[in-house]
Enzyme design. Sequence first.
Site, mmCIF file in Angstrom:
data_model
loop_
_atom_site.group_PDB
_atom_site.id
_atom_site.type_symbol
_atom_site.label_atom_id
_atom_site.label_comp_id
_atom_site.label_asym_id
_atom_site.label_seq_id
_atom_site.Cartn_x
_atom_site.Cartn_y
_atom_site.Cartn_z
ATOM 1 N N ALA A 75 0.841 -1.210 0.000
ATOM 2 C CA ALA A 75 0.000 0.000 0.000
ATOM 3 C C ALA A 75 0.869 1.251 0.000
ATOM 4 O O ALA A 75 1.988 1.257 0.526
ATOM 5 C CB ALA A 75 -0.915 0.012 1.216
ATOM 6 N N ILE A 76 0.298 2.271 -0.589
ATOM 7 C CA ILE A 76 0.905 3.602 -0.627
ATOM 8 C C ILE A 76 -0.066 4.556 0.085
ATOM 9 O O ILE A 76 -1.291 4.419 -0.064
ATOM 10 C CB ILE A 76 1.103 4.056 -2.101
ATOM 11 C CG1 ILE A 76 2.096 3.139 -2.843
ATOM 12 C CG2 ILE A 76 1.535 5.522 -2.196
ATOM 13 C CD1 ILE A 76 3.554 3.258 -2.428
ATOM 14 N N GLU A 108 -2.379 -12.472 -3.753
ATOM 15 C CA GLU A 108 -3.824 -12.455 -3.968
ATOM 16 C C GLU A 108 -4.276 -11.004 -4.056
ATOM 17 O O GLU A 108 -3.760 -10.163 -3.334
ATOM 18 C CB GLU A 108 -4.588 -13.109 -2.804
ATOM 19 C CG GLU A 108 -4.498 -14.604 -2.748
ATOM 20 C CD GLU A 108 -3.466 -15.072 -1.734
ATOM 21 O OE1 GLU A 108 -2.989 -14.241 -0.940
ATOM 22 O OE2 GLU A 108 -3.142 -16.271 -1.748
ATOM 23 N N ASN A 113 -10.222 -5.051 -7.613
ATOM 24 C CA ASN A 113 -9.132 -4.074 -7.461
ATOM 25 C C ASN A 113 -8.327 -3.955 -8.760
ATOM 26 O O ASN A 113 -7.217 -4.469 -8.903
ATOM 27 C CB ASN A 113 -8.232 -4.481 -6.291
ATOM 28 C CG ASN A 113 -7.269 -3.375 -5.877
ATOM 29 O OD1 ASN A 113 -7.092 -2.391 -6.603
ATOM 30 N ND2 ASN A 113 -6.641 -3.539 -4.727
ATOM 31 N N TYR A 120 0.301 -4.931 -11.167
ATOM 32 C CA TYR A 120 0.965 -6.242 -11.188
ATOM 33 C C TYR A 120 1.158 -6.730 -12.636
ATOM 34 O O TYR A 120 2.200 -7.275 -12.979
ATOM 35 C CB TYR A 120 0.166 -7.270 -10.379
ATOM 36 C CG TYR A 120 -0.077 -6.848 -8.945
ATOM 37 C CD1 TYR A 120 0.915 -6.208 -8.211
ATOM 38 C CD2 TYR A 120 -1.303 -7.073 -8.323
ATOM 39 C CE1 TYR A 120 0.694 -5.800 -6.903
ATOM 40 C CE2 TYR A 120 -1.533 -6.673 -7.011
ATOM 41 C CZ TYR A 120 -0.534 -6.038 -6.310
ATOM 42 O OH TYR A 120 -0.763 -5.641 -5.020
HETATM 43 C C1 LIG Z 1 -2.210 -0.380 -5.611
HETATM 44 C C2 LIG Z 1 -1.286 0.762 -5.205
HETATM 45 C C3 LIG Z 1 -0.184 0.222 -4.280
HETATM 46 C C4 LIG Z 1 -0.640 1.352 -6.477
HETATM 47 O O1 LIG Z 1 0.302 2.341 -6.093
HETATM 48 P P1 LIG Z 1 0.403 3.758 -6.853
HETATM 49 O O2 LIG Z 1 1.641 4.435 -6.365
HETATM 50 O O3 LIG Z 1 -0.869 4.497 -6.715
HETATM 51 O O4 LIG Z 1 0.574 3.282 -8.389
HETATM 52 P P2 LIG Z 1 1.615 3.860 -9.467
HETATM 53 O O5 LIG Z 1 1.475 5.339 -9.556
HETATM 54 O O6 LIG Z 1 2.965 3.320 -9.155
HETATM 55 O O7 LIG Z 1 1.066 3.210 -10.803
HETATM 56 C C5 LIG Z 1 1.646 2.046 -11.360
HETATM 57 C C6 LIG Z 1 0.638 1.357 -12.246
HETATM 58 O O8 LIG Z 1 -0.503 0.959 -11.481
HETATM 59 C C7 LIG Z 1 -1.692 1.101 -12.278
HETATM 60 N N1 LIG Z 1 -2.508 2.201 -11.753
HETATM 61 C C8 LIG Z 1 -2.155 3.111 -10.801
HETATM 62 N N2 LIG Z 1 -3.181 3.963 -10.561
HETATM 63 C C9 LIG Z 1 -4.199 3.575 -11.379
HETATM 64 C C10 LIG Z 1 -5.513 4.055 -11.585
HETATM 65 N N3 LIG Z 1 -5.994 5.104 -10.906
HETATM 66 N N4 LIG Z 1 -6.299 3.411 -12.489
HETATM 67 C C11 LIG Z 1 -5.842 2.344 -13.180
HETATM 68 N N5 LIG Z 1 -4.590 1.834 -13.030
HETATM 69 C C12 LIG Z 1 -3.758 2.456 -12.135
HETATM 70 C C13 LIG Z 1 -1.196 1.450 -13.659
HETATM 71 O O9 LIG Z 1 -0.888 0.231 -14.336
HETATM 72 C C14 LIG Z 1 0.070 2.202 -13.337
HETATM 73 O O10 LIG Z 1 0.967 2.265 -14.429
HETATM 74 P P3 LIG Z 1 0.775 3.434 -15.558
HETATM 75 O O11 LIG Z 1 0.700 4.726 -14.788
HETATM 76 O O12 LIG Z 1 1.988 3.320 -16.411
HETATM 77 O O13 LIG Z 1 -0.513 3.123 -16.243
HETATM 78 C C15 LIG Z 1 -2.064 1.909 -4.488
HETATM 79 O O14 LIG Z 1 -3.110 2.334 -5.343
HETATM 80 C C16 LIG Z 1 -2.658 1.511 -3.145
HETATM 81 O O15 LIG Z 1 -2.020 1.649 -2.101
HETATM 82 N N6 LIG Z 1 -3.934 1.049 -3.153
HETATM 83 C C17 LIG Z 1 -4.639 0.662 -1.911
HETATM 84 C C18 LIG Z 1 -4.108 -0.619 -1.344
HETATM 85 C C19 LIG Z 1 -4.220 -1.776 -2.321
HETATM 86 O O16 LIG Z 1 -5.222 -1.953 -3.005
HETATM 87 N N7 LIG Z 1 -3.166 -2.597 -2.361
HETATM 88 C C20 LIG Z 1 -3.085 -3.762 -3.213
HETATM 89 C C21 LIG Z 1 -3.614 -4.937 -2.484
HETATM 90 S S1 LIG Z 1 -3.445 -6.452 -3.406
#
Ligand SMILES: CC(C)(COP(=O)(O)OP(=O)(O)OC[C@H]1O[C@@H](n2cnc3c(N)ncnc32)[C@H](O)[C@@H]1OP(=O)(O)O)[C@@H](O)C(=O)NCCC(=O)NCCS
Length: 151
Positions: A75-76, A108, A113, A120
Amino acid sequence: MSDSVIFRKMTVADVAAVHRIEELSFTLPWTKDAFYHEMVTNEHAYYVVAEMEEGIVGYCGMWLVIDESHVTNVAILPEHRGKKLGERLMVAAIEAAKQQGAVMMSLEVRVSNEVAQNLYRKLGFKNGGIRKGYYTDDHEDALVMWVRFDE
Ligand SMILES: CC(C)(COP(=O)(O)OP(=O)(O)OC[C@H]1O[C@@H](n2cnc3c(N)ncnc32)[C@H](O)[C@@H]1OP(=O)(O)O)[C@@H](O)C(=O)NCCC(=O)NCCS
């Protein structure tokens, strides 16, 4: 304030900060105690944190068993999402897993999501099976995703 980020191994001193992000990110957050035990008693646990000047902004947990790595949670902080930190964090976690001898990684993810699944997939993960009703709060299915580092 500097925007630079470092990725490093989590220690027990990071538990409170990581737990705060967990609570802001998941409907079924792990307890602070669970993270504490990961740090002090689980010899298979390896967590990577993303740290900026303001503090910890993200984390990725793994269990490393022989040559396999399994992601427990990633998570971020909400205000830092969408800035490639999640991607850089996962790349750092994959690098750490490889250094520890892992040849594959699995995880998983909720079937709903799509943001996480996109991340991934971008990193080479493929769809595995579905774990029916995996999440205990709403019985949502989990999609298993996996990547082999040598493919
Ligand atoms: C999932 C999570 C860790 C992604 O981190 P992030 O820093 O926001 O993502 P990034 O900016 O690094 O984006 C990397 C890729 O993720 C996908 N992505 C990120 N934000 C997205 C959005 N709003 N819609 C669709 N795809 C998205 C894209 O593939 C993106 O690559 P691209 O920008 O070249 O298209 C973050 O959204 C999070 O903490 N979510 C809540 C917790 C969670 O769901 N964790 C995963 C549990 S399995």
